[in-house]
Design a protein around this motif. Structure first.
Motif, PDB file in Angstrom:
ATOM      1  N   TYR A   1       0.820  -1.215   0.000  1.00  0.00           N
ATOM      2  CA  TYR A   1       0.000   0.000   0.000  1.00  0.00           C
ATOM      3  C   TYR A   1       0.854   1.265   0.000  1.00  0.00           C
ATOM      4  CZ  TYR A   1      -3.755  -3.218   1.284  1.00  0.00           C
ATOM      5  OH  TYR A   1      -4.640  -4.255   1.319  1.00  0.00           O
ATOM      6  N   LYS A   2       2.079   1.184   0.534  1.00  0.00           N
ATOM      7  CA  LYS A   2       2.952   2.355   0.551  1.00  0.00           C
ATOM      8  C   LYS A   2       3.829   2.445  -0.695  1.00  0.00           C
ATOM      9  CE  LYS A   2       4.523   4.155   4.188  1.00  0.00           C
ATOM     10  NZ  LYS A   2       5.311   4.545   5.378  1.00  0.00           N
ATOM     11  N   SER A   3       3.741   1.454  -1.559  1.00  0.00           N
ATOM     12  CA  SER A   3       4.605   1.426  -2.742  1.00  0.00           C
ATOM     13  C   SER A   3       4.028   2.266  -3.875  1.00  0.00           C
ATOM     14  CB  SER A   3       4.783  -0.016  -3.222  1.00  0.00           C
ATOM     15  OG  SER A   3       3.582  -0.482  -3.828  1.00  0.00           O
ATOM     16  N   SER A   4       4.875   2.576  -4.841  1.00  0.00           N
ATOM     17  CA  SER A   4       4.420   3.309  -6.030  1.00  0.00           C
ATOM     18  C   SER A   4       3.472   2.451  -6.857  1.00  0.00           C
ATOM     19  CB  SER A   4       5.624   3.732  -6.869  1.00  0.00           C
ATOM     20  OG  SER A   4       6.364   2.595  -7.291  1.00  0.00           O
ATOM     21  N   HIS A   5       3.582   1.125  -6.738  1.00  0.00           N
ATOM     22  CA  HIS A   5       2.689   0.234  -7.475  1.00  0.00           C
ATOM     23  C   HIS A   5       1.234   0.482  -7.077  1.00  0.00           C
ATOM     24  CE1 HIS A   5       6.563  -1.703  -7.942  1.00  0.00           C
ATOM     25  NE2 HIS A   5       6.066  -2.564  -8.804  1.00  0.00           N
ATOM     26  N   PHE A   6       1.011   0.747  -5.790  1.00  0.00           N
ATOM     27  CA  PHE A   6      -0.352   1.021  -5.316  1.00  0.00           C
ATOM     28  C   PHE A   6      -0.699   2.498  -5.497  1.00  0.00           C
ATOM     29  CE2 PHE A   6      -3.356   2.232  -1.913  1.00  0.00           C
ATOM     30  CZ  PHE A   6      -4.411   1.389  -2.236  1.00  0.00           C
ATOM     31  N   LYS A   7       0.187   3.378  -5.077  1.00  0.00           N
ATOM     32  CA  LYS A   7      -0.113   4.814  -5.121  1.00  0.00           C
ATOM     33  C   LYS A   7      -0.279   5.321  -6.553  1.00  0.00           C
ATOM     34  CE  LYS A   7       2.335   5.962  -0.817  1.00  0.00           C
ATOM     35  NZ  LYS A   7       3.475   6.707  -0.231  1.00  0.00           N
TER      36      LYS A   7
ATOM     37  N   ALA B   1      -6.725   7.859   3.820  1.00  0.00           N
ATOM     38  CA  ALA B   1      -7.411   7.096   4.872  1.00  0.00           C
ATOM     39  C   ALA B   1      -6.820   5.701   4.996  1.00  0.00           C
ATOM     40  CB  ALA B   1      -8.903   7.024   4.577  1.00  0.00           C
ATOM     41  N   ILE B   2      -6.464   5.089   3.872  1.00  0.00           N
ATOM     42  CA  ILE B   2      -5.855   3.759   3.899  1.00  0.00           C
ATOM     43  C   ILE B   2      -4.483   3.811   4.555  1.00  0.00           C
ATOM     44  CG2 ILE B   2      -4.899   1.937   2.431  1.00  0.00           C
ATOM     45  CD1 ILE B   2      -7.126   2.621   0.403  1.00  0.00           C
ATOM     46  N   LEU B   3      -3.718   4.876   4.295  1.00  0.00           N
ATOM     47  CA  LEU B   3      -2.337   4.969   4.763  1.00  0.00           C
ATOM     48  C   LEU B   3      -2.202   5.579   6.148  1.00  0.00           C
ATOM     49  CD1 LEU B   3      -0.724   6.110   1.399  1.00  0.00           C
ATOM     50  CD2 LEU B   3      -0.644   3.841   2.431  1.00  0.00           C
ATOM     51  N   CYS B   4      -3.314   5.826   6.826  1.00  0.00           N
ATOM     52  CA  CYS B   4      -3.282   6.391   8.177  1.00  0.00           C
ATOM     53  C   CYS B   4      -2.928   5.291   9.170  1.00  0.00           C
ATOM     54  CB  CYS B   4      -4.642   6.998   8.517  1.00  0.00           C
ATOM     55  SG  CYS B   4      -4.765   7.633  10.198  1.00  0.00           S
ATOM     56  N   TYR B   5      -1.914   5.539  10.003  1.00  0.00           N
ATOM     57  CA  TYR B   5      -1.466   4.518  10.955  1.00  0.00           C
ATOM     58  C   TYR B   5      -2.443   4.333  12.121  1.00  0.00           C
ATOM     59  CZ  TYR B   5       3.144   4.146   8.765  1.00  0.00           C
ATOM     60  OH  TYR B   5       4.167   3.902   7.893  1.00  0.00           O
ATOM     61  N   ASP B   6      -3.262   5.336  12.392  1.00  0.00           N
ATOM     62  CA  ASP B   6      -4.243   5.221  13.476  1.00  0.00           C
ATOM     63  C   ASP B   6      -5.428   4.407  12.954  1.00  0.00           C
ATOM     64  OD1 ASP B   6      -6.549   5.786  15.160  1.00  0.00           O
ATOM     65  OD2 ASP B   6      -5.336   7.360  16.081  1.00  0.00           O
TER      66      ASP B   6
END
Length: 609
Positions: free
Chosen positions: A176-182, A198-203
């Protein structure tokens, strides 16, 4: 492998799938040759395949044969010293030719900590290849999915770093943090309700709130919904039960709850919410607040949804009844793929099949696959499950991908580009058929895992160790003895939790005081703190597992349990062993009928110690 060769989408992806499965044997041999060509000069392989260096300038059939004859079948404990050395800063050439770019934290554990799995940059290409197959496959069975949105609930976990600075994170967080997803294509199949922020929020609480709110705002455009695991989707429904009034308030006012403090979430959601929408808020309020039950709530909130997507095999199968209840059995449950931190394996070519019938077609370009035979019937599987997982497996016993037999049971062994050689995944699979020349497997179980609610995988050894330690420390000094125990994963509520049945003998000392409620509650937390890192994280940080419960049963209960199993199975007393986890309805009924008291953990265990 050139990452560009894996960039297939739509019809091209399906054509590539046919090509790979038609040539499965050839593809597997080529994959093994590529792995050896890249990695033959590593410390690990040189230990077993020492020979003339010129021999390996072109990987020959002789070198492939030497690999199969000399390189041993291993478990994590065998490769762990190499991985830890790389994590401490030594060169990746200990196990791979290409540099290791990150360590993936497996949900399996070793010595109470997550396993670290090496990963190289191009592994993301292989994972993306599998993801790109899913929608073309599903769209063959459910057309028109490009006409609406997907409400997928995806979550990341906080990252760590190894001593040398390599990222250490879960495989899903990595993707999810990769350029493939973003930088994924903005085509209709990638039209998600949730903004990336919202997906990348750690909370996890803020992430869940924003993703559910986004899904409700787009409720009439949602054609498919789900999460990676079935347990996460049920957690979302539980969250919705608690917070639906807040969602209605936000939609009615056109503003975001002040508790959402993450700046990226606030910015993304502010753009999404739009003007006040009292009509949608009233609709949701009518569905959530005035219904006699929440049966079918998914279909009522998302009336155009055509299926639910989630992993529903293995330990996740326990959540199928709940998903059917919340969808009123109107929506198919689609289990699209089979993957792990070590390697992505295959896809489900019949996505609308019953969850109990899910089989995965292994993709021969993901890694080199071999199989430990477990026999041709279920009886041998039971014998196998009792074996020591660290036993030595003769190399000659392994079967290649295209030579497995329908109906037989196997344990999966994988060799990867990133430095795992003949590594035992620990999954027990049964061959159900073939697609072209690629076998299809049903997931049967995870070796030696007795309890699992979410990402936790508690094996019999860890359970026994934690229970024994708690009883030794808290019961024995008070002249009480733990006679016997068993367990089960209770998923009747959300989140689910571990239930441990204890039979305690308090009559071993004539003047011993009775065991107090406080002592048994302390036993609960002591057992939890003796379990592994992943369990404690799920309990404390993720809140995906509820407090552990000890149910103290009457004296003689486990003798009755033995009588029950012997009567059912025909075994003798000499052969009987108390099961450390029970799933039989009759056994659970007997145990629960003999419960004297129930106790829950009084607090969260420490998870980051």
């Amino acid at each position: 492998m050139d990452g560009k060769k894996l960039e297939y989408k739509g019809e091209e992806a399906l054509k590539e799938l046919e090509r790979l499965t038609t040539r499965a044997g050839e593809v597997q041999e080529e994959i093994l040759r590529q792995i050896l060509a890249r990695n033959w000069d590593t410390d690990y392989l040189n230990k077993y395949m020492m020979g003339n260096n010129n021999e390996y300038s072109i990987i020959s059939s002789k070198s492939v044969s030497r690999f199969k004859n000399r390189v041993p079948v291993i478990t994590y404990k065998d490769i762990r010293p190499y991985i830890l050395r790389i994590a401490d800063g030594e060169d990746s050439s200990l196990i791979t030719g290409p540099p290791i770019t990150e360590m993936l934290c497996s949900s399996g554990t070793s010595a109470g900590e997550p396993k670290l799995m090496p990963s190289i940059a191009e592994d993301l290409d292989r994972r993306t290849f599998v993801y790109n197959l899913i929608m073309p496959i599903v769209n063959q069975h459910v057309p028109g999915l490009d006409e609406g949105k997907a409400m997928y609930l995806y979550f990341v976990k906080a990252e760590m770093s190894t001593p040398c600075g390599l990222p250490a994170r879960t495989v899903l967080t990595s993707y999810y943090k990769s350029s493939h997803f973003k930088n994924r294509p903005h085509d209709p199949f990638n039209d998600f309700t949730s903004p990336d922020a919202a997906i990348l929020c750690y909370d996890s609480e803020q992430s869940m709130y924003c993703q559910l709110l986004a899904g409700l705002i787009h409720r009439r455009r949602v054609l498919r919904l789900g999460a990676v695991f079935a347990s996460a989707l049920l957690r979302a429904i539980s969250f919705l039960e608690r917070r639906w009034r807040d969602f209605c308030r936000d939609i009615r006012a056109g503003s975001l709850d002040e508790e959402i403090s993450d700046p990226d979430c606030r910015s993304a959601m502010s753009d999404l919410i739009g003007p006040p929408d009292p009509v949608t808020a009233d609709e949701i309020e009518g569905i959530c607040g005035r219904s006699p039950s929440w049966k079918g709530i998914i279909c009522r909130l998302w009336p155009n949804a055509r299926y639910i997507e989630a992993v529903v095999t293995g330990s996740m199968s326990q959540y199928v009844p709940a998903l059917k209840y919340y969808s009123d059995e109107k929506l198919p449950l689609v289990c699209p793929m089979y993957a792990s931190s070590e390697c992505y394996f295959g896809v489900n070519l019949k996505p609308l099949c019953d969850p109990a019938e899910v089989s995965f077609t292994l993709l021969p370009n993901m890694g080199y696959f071999e199989f430990i035979p477990l026999g041709e019937n279920g009886a041998l599987l039971m014998d196998y499950e009792e074996e020591d997982e660290e036993e030595t497996v003769p190399q000659s016993n392994l079967v290649d991908l295209v030579h497995v037999k329908v109906g037989c049971y196997y344990e999966l062994v994988v060799t990867t580009f990133s430095g795992l050689y003949r590594y035992r995944i620990g999954d027990v699979l049964q061959v159900t058929g073939f697609h072209n020349h690629a076998p299809q497997f049903r997931f049967i179980c995870r070796r030696n895992v007795v309890l699992s609610i979410d990402n936790d995988k508690t094996n019999e050894e860890d359970l026994h160790r934690s229970i024994t330690a708690a009883a030794t420390r808290l019961l024995e000094p008070r002249h009480a003895l733990l006679v016997e125990y068993t367990s089960y994963a209770d998923t009747s509520s959300i989140p689910g939790h571990y239930v441990i049945y204890w039979e305690i003998n308090t009559a071993i000392h004539p003047h011993a005081p009775p065991i107090s409620d406080e002592v048994v509650r302390e036993c609960c937390i002591a057992v939890e703190e003796g379990l592994d890192y992943v369990y404690r994280r799920c309990r404390t940080n993720d809140k995906s597992v509820g407090p552990l419960e000890i149910r103290v049963v009457k004296s003689g209960t486990f003798e009755k349990l033995m009588d029950l199993f012997i009567a059912q199975g025909g075994a003798s007393i000499n052969q009987y062993k108390t099961p450390r986890c029970v799933k039989s309805k009759a056994a659970l009924k007997l145990l629960n009928a003999n419960v004297r008291e129930c106790y829950f953990s009084p607090r969260d265990p420490a998870w980051n110690a």
